[in-house]
Design a protein around this motif. Structure first.
Motif, short mmCIF file in Angstrom:
data_model
loop_
_atom_site.label_atom_id
_atom_site.label_comp_id
_atom_site.label_asym_id
_atom_site.label_seq_id
_atom_site.Cartn_x
_atom_site.Cartn_y
_atom_site.Cartn_z
N LEU A 39 -113.02 -32.20 9.21
CA LEU A 39 -112.39 -31.35 8.13
C LEU A 39 -112.96 -31.33 6.86
N VAL A 40 -113.42 -32.51 6.41
CA VAL A 40 -113.87 -32.65 5.15
C VAL A 40 -115.05 -32.08 4.83
N PRO A 41 -116.11 -32.31 5.65
CA PRO A 41 -117.38 -31.47 5.75
C PRO A 41 -117.49 -29.99 5.95
N PHE A 42 -116.40 -29.52 6.93
CA PHE A 42 -116.13 -28.17 7.07
C PHE A 42 -115.69 -27.59 5.69
N LEU A 43 -114.77 -28.07 4.91
CA LEU A 43 -114.25 -27.33 4.00
C LEU A 43 -115.21 -27.49 2.61
N THR A 44 -116.04 -28.60 2.63
CA THR A 44 -116.92 -28.99 1.65
C THR A 44 -118.13 -27.80 1.80
N LEU A 45 -118.59 -27.79 3.03
CA LEU A 45 -119.96 -26.68 3.53
C LEU A 45 -119.41 -25.15 2.74
N VAL A 46 -118.03 -24.86 3.35
CA VAL A 46 -117.47 -23.78 2.83
C VAL A 46 -117.58 -23.52 0.97
N LEU A 47 -117.18 -24.66 0.57
CA LEU A 47 -117.28 -24.71 -1.21
C LEU A 47 -118.71 -24.54 -1.44
N LEU A 48 -119.65 -25.37 -1.04
CA LEU A 48 -120.91 -25.40 -1.32
C LEU A 48 -121.62 -24.04 -1.23
N ALA A 49 -121.35 -23.18 -0.13
CA ALA A 49 -122.03 -21.92 0.09
C ALA A 49 -121.62 -21.03 -0.98
N LEU A 50 -120.28 -21.03 -1.39
CA LEU A 50 -119.77 -20.38 -2.62
C LEU A 50 -120.37 -20.70 -3.84
N LEU A 51 -120.98 -21.95 -4.07
CA LEU A 51 -121.35 -22.25 -5.41
C LEU A 51 -122.74 -22.33 -5.41
N ASN A 52 -123.63 -21.57 -4.52
CA ASN A 52 -125.11 -21.59 -4.28
C ASN A 52 -125.51 -21.05 -5.40
N PRO A 76 -125.16 -26.94 1.67
CA PRO A 76 -124.22 -26.69 2.57
C PRO A 76 -125.09 -27.01 4.08
N LEU A 77 -125.98 -26.86 4.34
CA LEU A 77 -126.68 -27.09 5.67
C LEU A 77 -126.73 -28.82 5.78
N PHE A 78 -126.62 -29.44 4.96
CA PHE A 78 -126.63 -30.93 5.00
C PHE A 78 -125.10 -31.24 5.36
N GLN A 79 -124.11 -30.60 4.84
CA GLN A 79 -122.72 -30.76 5.31
C GLN A 79 -122.53 -30.39 6.70
N VAL A 80 -123.29 -29.31 7.06
CA VAL A 80 -123.13 -28.66 8.58
C VAL A 80 -123.65 -29.89 9.44
N LEU A 81 -124.60 -30.58 9.05
CA LEU A 81 -125.51 -31.80 9.88
C LEU A 81 -124.32 -32.78 9.86
N LEU A 82 -123.62 -33.13 8.69
CA LEU A 82 -122.78 -34.26 8.93
C LEU A 82 -121.55 -33.90 9.80
N LEU A 83 -121.05 -32.53 9.68
CA LEU A 83 -120.06 -32.20 10.63
C LEU A 83 -120.15 -32.20 11.98
N GLY A 84 -121.52 -31.98 12.33
CA GLY A 84 -121.94 -32.02 14.01
C GLY A 84 -121.99 -33.30 14.36
N VAL A 85 -122.66 -34.29 13.35
CA VAL A 85 -122.55 -35.59 13.94
C VAL A 85 -121.26 -36.26 14.11
N ASN A 86 -120.64 -36.23 13.05
CA ASN A 86 -119.03 -36.60 12.91
C ASN A 86 -118.07 -36.27 14.19
N TRP A 87 -118.34 -35.09 14.21
CA TRP A 87 -117.43 -34.57 15.26
C TRP A 87 -118.07 -34.99 16.90
N SER A 88 -119.36 -35.37 16.94
CA SER A 88 -119.75 -35.96 18.22
C SER A 88 -119.25 -37.27 18.27
#
Length: 513
Positions: A7-20, A108-120
């Motif tokens: 959940l945390v990487p997902f919410l973080t990547l959304v926030l980071l995309a808005l802060l681009n 944001p892409l770094f958080q997408v990567l963390l999201l996928g790895v942690n979810w696995s």
């Protein structure tokens, strides 16, 4: 709370995309998220170690119908590695990321990567493991394309093509597993597969072989490792430390989880025997490929393949008796921890050496020991650990693995592992003699590197600590291996019995209810 690593990487990547477009703010938010989540997963590991396996099923459903998230010791160990290495790599990347890379959604892409790895690591469902792989691959595609040089585009398309084939096989295998067992929940797979007999058991074994191919592809094991050596060197400096340390280990983790904990039907040991043979070829082809290279990142990339062979060897030895299986799985877990730390540190050191000398080509490099003796010392420690020299973590990782092989009478694979270790030492000495020891024409480093030293030194210090104070790490690996080899605790945590009607109800009331 065990859903927070997703959940945390997902919410973080959304926030980071808005802060681009606000790079300093993006860095601060990204680092704060990683540090906070790192602290949480280490706390979660302590809780699971004390209280036992924790599980939750999303949406109020009971397993095996709901989407299960399971935190056992193995999952928590991998989460700790993912977040701690990810945080250190992010600190390193703050000194190497270019403005245009940050502009094109680096954070944001770094958080997408963390999201996928942690979810696995945290999922308890086979189909959601497939979904987690796809999320992880989306992040890796984006990170490989940042900068968009001609070489990056070419290698990224190759990486996408081979992983698309793997994803197609994965979703097909999920469908076949569901058709044969009627479930995709990992705990339920372990229960149902153990009850099979005859042709039904043979059919499940055949289906599991398709999953073995998928995970061997992700782990870069023989014979489908050819995609890795050209892919990882083009990843931006620093970030390749996370790629090298974690991404192939997701495949190793999946092999360990599925083929030791889940598939327990008669004949399942056939897959483990195949993995044992594959491990020997993976070790040899990986180290021989490294010997032929003259570029630092390519040498290190080929060594990822050879070291994956050691981990697959431990999984293959799990087909032996209970004591040997426990020792082999424990050795595999310890080896995964060691390799993630050491390989990540070596890629970070390679990036520093490039910053100092201006090249990755060994024949053009040189003099790093004169220009930056601290960097040379870090490389020497990490290289000795990778080759398995005492008193570093690599020595104990290989020692425990070789002991398990000898206990099972697998002398051929033990011999291959020893030869691979010697050749690894030789190839790392080539990097030392050409890149570090040989004199250079440069009077001073070509670029700043001091800030990059801190996260690198932390990783190298950890491999020293694992060797000097090995007992607690071995104890934790043994406990994690016990949860995998004996799935009863895992099943009890996930498959909570569905409540029956209250005893006070008569038959008519119960029927109406």
């Amino acid at each position: 709370m065990i859903i927070l690593p997703v959940l945390v990487p997902f919410l973080t990547l959304v926030l980071l995309a808005l802060l681009n477009g606000f790079p300093r703010l993006e860095r601060a938010v990204n680092l704060a998220s990683c540090v906070g989540l790192s602290a949480f997963v280490f706390w979660l590991l302590g809780e699971v170690d004390r209280e036992g396996i924790q599980a939750m099923v999303v949406g109020g459903w009971f397993a095996p119908w709901g989407i299960a998230f399971v935190a056992d010791r193995l999952a928590c160990i991998m989460l700790c590695l993912s977040m701690s290495v990810g945080t250190l790599v992010l600190v390193y990347a703050c000194f190497t990321a270019e403005p245009r890379q940050e502009r094109y959604f680096f954070h944001p892409l770094f958080q997408v990567l963390l999201l996928g790895v942690n979810w696995s690591f945290i999922t308890g469902d086979l189909f959601n493991l497939f979904v987690a792989y796809e999320v992880m691959l989306i992040g890796s595609y984006g990170m490989m394309m940042i900068g968009a040089s001609k070489q990056q585009v070419r290698q990224t398309f190759k990486y996408i093509a081979i992983n698309s084939i793997g994803s197609t096989l994965f979703v097909a295998a999920c469908g076949l597993v569901y058709a044969t067992l009627g479930t995709l929940n990992m705990a339920d797979i372990a229960v149902r597969s153990a009850q099979l007999e005859g042709d039904r058991a043979a059919l499940v074994t055949a289906v599991s072989m398709l999953l073995m191919v998928v995970f061997a592809l992700k782990a870069a094991a023989f014979p489908i490792f050819f995609w890795l050596p050209d892919s990882y060197p083009i990843v931006p400096a620093g970030l390749n430390g996370y790629f090298a340390g974690l991404l192939t280990k997701v495949g190793v983790y999946s092999l360990l989880r599925l083929f030791v904990l889940c598939f327990r039907q008669p004949g399942a040991e056939l897959v483990l025997d195949v993995l044992l043979v594959m491990s020997g070829f993976t070790m040899l082809f990986g180290v021989l490929g490294a010997l032929c290279q003259w570029e630092v990142r390519k040498i290190l990339s080929w060594h990822i393949i050879s070291q994956v062979g050691y981990m697959v060897m431990g999984i293959g030895l799990a087909a032996a008796g209970a004591d040997v299986a426990l020792a082999a799985v424990s050795a595999t877990i310890f080896y995964v921890v060691h390799h993630i730390v050491v390989k990540s540190s070596l890629f970070l050191i390679g990036g520093i050496a490039d910053r100092i000398s201006g090249t990755q080509q060994l024949k053009e490099m040189g003099g790093v020991i004169d220009l930056a003796p601290g960097v040379a010392a870090l490389f020497l420690v990490a290289a000795f650990s990778l080759a398995g020299m005492p008193p570093f973590s690599g020595f104990f990782a290989k020692l425990v693995l070789i002991r398990a092989g000898l206990a099972d009478g697998q002398f051929a694979i033990v011999l291959v592992s020893l030869i691979t270790s010697l050749l690894t030492l030789y190839s790392m000495s080539k990097i030392w003699s050409y890149g570090f020891w040989r004199s250079s024409s440069h009077a001073a480093p070509l670029g700043r590197y001091r800030g990059m030293m801190v996260p690198t030194a932390v990783l190298v210090a950890f491999t020293v600590a694992m060797g000097v104070a090995v007992e607690p790490f071995i104890r934790l690996a043994n406990d994690a291996a016990r949860d995998v080899v004996d799935p009863r605790a895992y099943q009890e945590a996930v498959l909570v019995p569905v409540p029956a009607p209250a005893a006070s109800l008569d038959a008519g009331e119960a029927g109406a209810r």
